[in-house]
Design a protein around this motif. Structure first.
Motif, PDB file in Angstrom:
ATOM      1  N   ARG A 115      58.521  61.922 -12.391  1.00  0.00           N
ATOM      2  CA  ARG A 115      57.649  62.139 -13.546  1.00  0.00           C
ATOM      3  C   ARG A 115      58.467  62.164 -14.835  1.00  0.00           C
ATOM      4  N   ALA A 116      59.664  62.724 -14.786  1.00  0.00           N
ATOM      5  CA  ALA A 116      60.535  62.738 -15.967  1.00  0.00           C
ATOM      6  C   ALA A 116      60.934  61.316 -16.342  1.00  0.00           C
ATOM      7  N   THR A 117      61.178  60.471 -15.346  1.00  0.00           N
ATOM      8  CA  THR A 117      61.482  59.068 -15.612  1.00  0.00           C
ATOM      9  C   THR A 117      60.319  58.415 -16.351  1.00  0.00           C
ATOM     10  N   GLY A 118      59.118  58.797 -15.984  1.00  0.00           N
ATOM     11  CA  GLY A 118      57.928  58.271 -16.643  1.00  0.00           C
ATOM     12  C   GLY A 118      57.902  58.545 -18.134  1.00  0.00           C
ATOM     13  N   ARG A 119      58.429  59.679 -18.572  1.00  0.00           N
ATOM     14  CA  ARG A 119      58.510  59.970 -20.018  1.00  0.00           C
ATOM     15  C   ARG A 119      59.340  58.922 -20.740  1.00  0.00           C
ATOM     16  N   HIS A 120      60.465  58.524 -20.119  1.00  0.00           N
ATOM     17  CA  HIS A 120      61.326  57.512 -20.734  1.00  0.00           C
ATOM     18  C   HIS A 120      60.581  56.193 -20.855  1.00  0.00           C
ATOM     19  N   VAL A 121      59.887  55.835 -19.796  1.00  0.00           N
ATOM     20  CA  VAL A 121      59.137  54.572 -19.790  1.00  0.00           C
ATOM     21  C   VAL A 121      58.063  54.606 -20.869  1.00  0.00           C
ATOM     22  N   GLU A 122      57.342  55.717 -20.993  1.00  0.00           N
ATOM     23  CA  GLU A 122      56.289  55.818 -22.013  1.00  0.00           C
ATOM     24  C   GLU A 122      56.857  55.711 -23.423  1.00  0.00           C
ATOM     25  N   MET A 123      58.006  56.334 -23.672  1.00  0.00           N
ATOM     26  CA  MET A 123      58.614  56.228 -25.002  1.00  0.00           C
ATOM     27  C   MET A 123      59.041  54.788 -25.275  1.00  0.00           C
ATOM     28  N   THR A 124      59.529  54.104 -24.251  1.00  0.00           N
ATOM     29  CA  THR A 124      59.909  52.705 -24.419  1.00  0.00           C
ATOM     30  C   THR A 124      58.678  51.858 -24.703  1.00  0.00           C
ATOM     31  N   HIS A 125      57.580  52.118 -24.008  1.00  0.00           N
ATOM     32  CA  HIS A 125      56.328  51.392 -24.274  1.00  0.00           C
ATOM     33  C   HIS A 125      55.875  51.603 -25.718  1.00  0.00           C
ATOM     34  N   ALA A 126      56.030  52.814 -26.234  1.00  0.00           N
ATOM     35  CA  ALA A 126      55.654  53.089 -27.624  1.00  0.00           C
ATOM     36  C   ALA A 126      56.471  52.233 -28.582  1.00  0.00           C
ATOM     37  N   ILE A 127      57.751  52.100 -28.314  1.00  0.00           N
ATOM     38  CA  ILE A 127      58.596  51.238 -29.152  1.00  0.00           C
ATOM     39  C   ILE A 127      58.098  49.798 -29.079  1.00  0.00           C
ATOM     40  N   LEU A 128      57.801  49.344 -27.883  1.00  0.00           N
ATOM     41  CA  LEU A 128      57.371  47.950 -27.694  1.00  0.00           C
ATOM     42  C   LEU A 128      56.050  47.658 -28.389  1.00  0.00           C
ATOM     43  N   ARG A 129      55.139  48.620 -28.437  1.00  0.00           N
ATOM     44  CA  ARG A 129      53.879  48.407 -29.147  1.00  0.00           C
ATOM     45  C   ARG A 129      54.136  48.166 -30.625  1.00  0.00           C
ATOM     46  N   GLY A 130      55.188  48.769 -31.170  1.00  0.00           N
ATOM     47  CA  GLY A 130      55.547  48.535 -32.567  1.00  0.00           C
ATOM     48  C   GLY A 130      56.076  47.127 -32.812  1.00  0.00           C
ATOM     49  N   TYR A 131      56.448  46.457 -31.754  1.00  0.00           N
ATOM     50  CA  TYR A 131      56.931  45.073 -31.859  1.00  0.00           C
ATOM     51  C   TYR A 131      55.861  44.056 -31.454  1.00  0.00           C
ATOM     52  N   ASP A 132      54.719  44.512 -31.084  1.00  0.00           N
ATOM     53  CA  ASP A 132      53.642  43.619 -30.634  1.00  0.00           C
ATOM     54  C   ASP A 132      54.021  42.816 -29.396  1.00  0.00           C
ATOM     55  N   VAL A 133      54.877  43.378 -28.550  1.00  0.00           N
ATOM     56  CA  VAL A 133      55.158  42.740 -27.262  1.00  0.00           C
ATOM     57  C   VAL A 133      53.891  42.917 -26.433  1.00  0.00           C
ATOM     58  N   PRO A 134      53.349  41.837 -25.869  1.00  0.00           N
ATOM     59  CA  PRO A 134      52.116  41.974 -25.090  1.00  0.00           C
ATOM     60  C   PRO A 134      52.276  42.996 -23.963  1.00  0.00           C
ATOM     61  N   GLU A 135      51.231  43.778 -23.767  1.00  0.00           N
ATOM     62  CA  GLU A 135      51.242  44.815 -22.729  1.00  0.00           C
ATOM     63  C   GLU A 135      51.636  44.230 -21.370  1.00  0.00           C
ATOM     64  N   SER A 136      51.210  43.000 -21.110  1.00  0.00           N
ATOM     65  CA  SER A 136      51.521  42.359 -19.824  1.00  0.00           C
ATOM     66  C   SER A 136      53.016  42.079 -19.655  1.00  0.00           C
ATOM     67  N   ASP A 137      53.766  42.097 -20.735  1.00  0.00           N
ATOM     68  CA  ASP A 137      55.207  41.851 -20.685  1.00  0.00           C
ATOM     69  C   ASP A 137      56.051  43.111 -20.866  1.00  0.00           C
ATOM     70  N   HIS A 138      55.404  44.249 -20.998  1.00  0.00           N
ATOM     71  CA  HIS A 138      56.167  45.479 -21.229  1.00  0.00           C
ATOM     72  C   HIS A 138      57.184  45.742 -20.129  1.00  0.00           C
ATOM     73  N   ARG A 139      56.815  45.529 -18.886  1.00  0.00           N
ATOM     74  CA  ARG A 139      57.757  45.792 -17.796  1.00  0.00           C
ATOM     75  C   ARG A 139      59.027  44.959 -17.977  1.00  0.00           C
ATOM     76  N   HIS A 140      58.873  43.711 -18.369  1.00  0.00           N
ATOM     77  CA  HIS A 140      60.041  42.837 -18.571  1.00  0.00           C
ATOM     78  C   HIS A 140      60.891  43.347 -19.745  1.00  0.00           C
ATOM     79  N   ALA A 141      60.228  43.740 -20.820  1.00  0.00           N
ATOM     80  CA  ALA A 141      60.959  44.224 -21.993  1.00  0.00           C
ATOM     81  C   ALA A 141      61.645  45.562 -21.702  1.00  0.00           C
ATOM     82  N   VAL A 142      60.986  46.435 -20.942  1.00  0.00           N
ATOM     83  CA  VAL A 142      61.612  47.710 -20.553  1.00  0.00           C
ATOM     84  C   VAL A 142      62.882  47.421 -19.763  1.00  0.00           C
ATOM     85  N   ARG A 143      62.807  46.470 -18.844  1.00  0.00           N
ATOM     86  CA  ARG A 143      63.990  46.116 -18.049  1.00  0.00           C
ATOM     87  C   ARG A 143      65.099  45.546 -18.927  1.00  0.00           C
TER      88      ARG A 143
END
Length: 192
Positions: A115-143
């Protein structure tokens, strides 16, 4: 009978400090018990086994790191958020090498550490939304981001960059490159 003063939290913190001193891979129940001047068996009233101890250290480290990243991200977006996240990550890894190593262990999905790992992923998703990376590509961008951050930190903390001058300059150039990659994220590909 449980040894007075020993708690799971106290053992976890001591194991995390020991990991920073001698390396996470060298933290054992025996080494921890020696530090408290007790027999190994005294610790089993508070922890299940060595794996439980390692997962507790991972949870502590993931929580500390998430707290530092969250504090760094307040009020930031775009490249400022990316750099703040990356700098908090890098600084934590350098200041707490053993704890950072604990964040890299495989964790069962049903644990608090997961669950703590999930916090990191959520914060990364928040950054990606600021870049308009499509939600479908978030996993790739997180990696991509995790690979860049972890790869650089691993090289830096193990001396892999010892010959290269200007480590901070390289880090800033990597941030520029990641920012450019996220601003120019390619359209999703059709599956082959």
């Amino acid at each position: 009978m449980a040894r007075a003063g020993l708690t799971a939290e106290r053992l976890t913190r001591a194991a995390a400090e020991l990991a920073d001193e001698i390396g996470f891979e060298n933290v054992t129940v025996s080494a921890l018990a020696r530090g408290f001047g007790v027999k190994d068996a005294s610790l089993y009233s508070h922890i299940k086994n060595a794996q439980d101890l390692k997962e507790r250290v991972a949870l502590l480290a993931l929580t500390e790191l998430a707290d530092q990243v969250a504090a760094a991200l307040v009020g930031r977006s775009g490249k400022d958020a990316l750099v703040a996240f990356a700098n908090a990550y890098r600084e934590y890894a350098k200041r707490h090498p053993g704890r950072y190593a604990a964040t890299q262990i495989e964790i069962a999905p049903e644990t608090a550490a997961a669950r703590a790992t999930g916090r990191h992923v959520e914060m990364t998703h928040a950054i990606l939304r600021g870049y308009d990376v499509p939600e479908s590509d978030h996993r790739h961008a997180v990696r991509l981001l995790h690979s860049a951050f972890h790869g650089y930190v691993s090289l830096e903390t193990t001396g892999g960059n010892h010959r290269a001058p200007g480590l901070d300059a390289s880090w800033l150039r990597i941030m520029d490159a990641l920012d450019m990659a996220l601003r120019n994220w390619p359209s999703p590909r059709e599956p082959a």
